[in-house]
Design an enzyme around this catalytic site. Structure first.
Site, PDB file in Angstrom:
ATOM      1  N   SER A 188      -0.698 -10.767   6.900  1.00  0.00           N
ATOM      2  CA  SER A 188       0.001 -10.421   7.944  1.00  0.00           C
ATOM      3  C   SER A 188       1.548  -9.751   7.537  1.00  0.00           C
ATOM      4  CB  SER A 188       0.545 -11.554   8.873  1.00  0.00           C
ATOM      5  OG  SER A 188      -0.628 -12.396   9.491  1.00  0.00           O
ATOM      6  N   TYR A 244       6.669 -27.539  -3.403  1.00  0.00           N
ATOM      7  CA  TYR A 244       6.386 -26.480  -3.786  1.00  0.00           C
ATOM      8  C   TYR A 244       5.603 -26.068  -5.025  1.00  0.00           C
ATOM      9  CZ  TYR A 244       5.945 -21.024  -3.934  1.00  0.00           C
ATOM     10  OH  TYR A 244       5.787 -19.899  -4.078  1.00  0.00           O
ATOM     11  N   LYS A 277      -2.028 -10.661  13.451  1.00  0.00           N
ATOM     12  CA  LYS A 277      -2.470  -9.216  12.972  1.00  0.00           C
ATOM     13  C   LYS A 277      -1.202  -8.576  12.529  1.00  0.00           C
ATOM     14  CE  LYS A 277      -5.284  -5.524  14.649  1.00  0.00           C
ATOM     15  NZ  LYS A 277      -6.131  -4.908  15.624  1.00  0.00           N
ATOM     16  N   GLY A 323      -3.436 -14.095   4.184  1.00  0.00           N
ATOM     17  CA  GLY A 323      -1.949 -14.110   4.331  1.00  0.00           C
ATOM     18  C   GLY A 323      -1.413 -12.487   4.358  1.00  0.00           C
ATOM     19  N   GLY A 349       4.410  -9.020   4.047  1.00  0.00           N
ATOM     20  CA  GLY A 349       4.688  -9.512   2.567  1.00  0.00           C
ATOM     21  C   GLY A 349       3.896  -8.845   1.609  1.00  0.00           C
ATOM     22  N   THR A 396      10.749 -11.164   0.229  1.00  0.00           N
ATOM     23  CA  THR A 396       9.894 -11.528   1.314  1.00  0.00           C
ATOM     24  C   THR A 396      10.659 -12.182   2.157  1.00  0.00           C
ATOM     25  OG1 THR A 396       8.727 -12.904   0.508  1.00  0.00           O
ATOM     26  CG2 THR A 396       8.015 -10.851  -0.040  1.00  0.00           C
ATOM     27  N   ALA A 442       4.622 -28.440  -7.115  1.00  0.00           N
ATOM     28  CA  ALA A 442       3.443 -29.197  -7.153  1.00  0.00           C
ATOM     29  C   ALA A 442       2.197 -28.126  -6.809  1.00  0.00           C
ATOM     30  CB  ALA A 442       3.607 -30.302  -6.329  1.00  0.00           C
ATOM     31  N   SER A 479       0.226 -17.381  -7.593  1.00  0.00           N
ATOM     32  CA  SER A 479       1.002 -18.554  -8.026  1.00  0.00           C
ATOM     33  C   SER A 479       2.251 -18.243  -7.732  1.00  0.00           C
ATOM     34  CB  SER A 479       0.475 -19.321  -9.240  1.00  0.00           C
ATOM     35  OG  SER A 479       1.432 -20.514  -9.425  1.00  0.00           O
TER      36      SER A 479
END
Length: 234
Positions: free
Chosen positions: A14, A146, A39, A12, A16, A181, A148, A132
């Site tokens: 890309s 989400y 990218k 992840g 944030g 974000t 879960a 998490s």
């Protein structure tokens, strides 16, 4: 762990938290393999991007093979950051949205982590950091899917650290509160704002955890904005 020259994989990457973490680790001497679908608009001699969809086992295995072929097989860390959430009432949640959250937030951790663990155990060190959420510690109205997935991340982390700690491998689970974000783009009830934590704040926590002494293990870390609604006036 001394980060100079160490290879760290970040999913992840890309934007944030993932991108902020890559920038922070690079500033501290690490070599970063960034896995993501797009990218980032970012260049650094020690940053290497590998297009990856963590929902796909085949895509993850290809990224792993390309990463080790280009950068070597001694992987010091894996930051499982890729994830997203879609709000909705339980009975109205689209099945495809539910499944997509689980494929990214849960299956993605399994696909990535299972590949790096054998090498970490053999070399006698390594660090898995799973991102998490406070949603992994409680329930949130209209966020059951989400929540879960993030409870699953907690369970994976708690189980895995007990499996690998005696090999010298650390597993840390971080539970952020609200971070400014694009996560909230799909959450109509919340608008990202400057009172939230910043991606760079989470990156600083990840840096601290990675740089901890070899026999010092952060298992769970919960972080929240101090004043999520701004400073209260007297």
């Amino acid at each position: 762990m001394e980060l100079e020259g160490k290879l760290i994989i970040i999913t992840g990457v890309s934007k944030g938290i993932g991108l902020a973490t890559a920038q922070t680790l690079l500033e501290n001497g690490a070599v970063v393999a960034g896995w993501g679908r797009n990218k980032p608009q970012f260049e650094h001699p020690n940053f290497h991007f590998f297009q990856t969809n963590v929902q796909s086992q085949e895509s993850v295995e290809n990224a792993f093979q390309e990463t080790t072929a280009r950068l070597g097989s001694e992987i010091a860390g894996l930051i499982n950051n890729a994830g997203f959430g879609i709000a909705g009432k339980f009975e109205e949640q689209k099945v495809e949205d539910w499944q997509a959250m689980f494929r990214t937030n849960v299956d993605g951790i399994f696909f990535c982590t299972r590949l790096v663990l054998p090498g970490m155990k053999k070399q006698g060190y390594g660090h898995i950091i799973n991102i998490s959420s406070i949603a992994g510690t409680t329930g949130i109205e209209e966020m059951s899917g989400y929540c879960a997935t993030k409870h699953a991340v907690r369970g994976i982390s708690q189980s895995l650290y007990k499996e690998v700690r005696n090999y010298g491998v650390k597993v840390t689970c971080i539970y952020p509160g609200s971070v400014q974000t694009n996560f909230f783009d799909n959450i109509d009830s919340v608008t990202a704002n400057e009172n939230m934590m910043q991606p760079s704040d989470i990156a600083s926590t990840i840096l601290h955890v990675l740089q901890s002494p070899p026999n010092y293990h952060h298992v769970d870390i919960e972080v929240r904005p101090l004043m999520p609604k701004g400073r209260q006036k007297q």
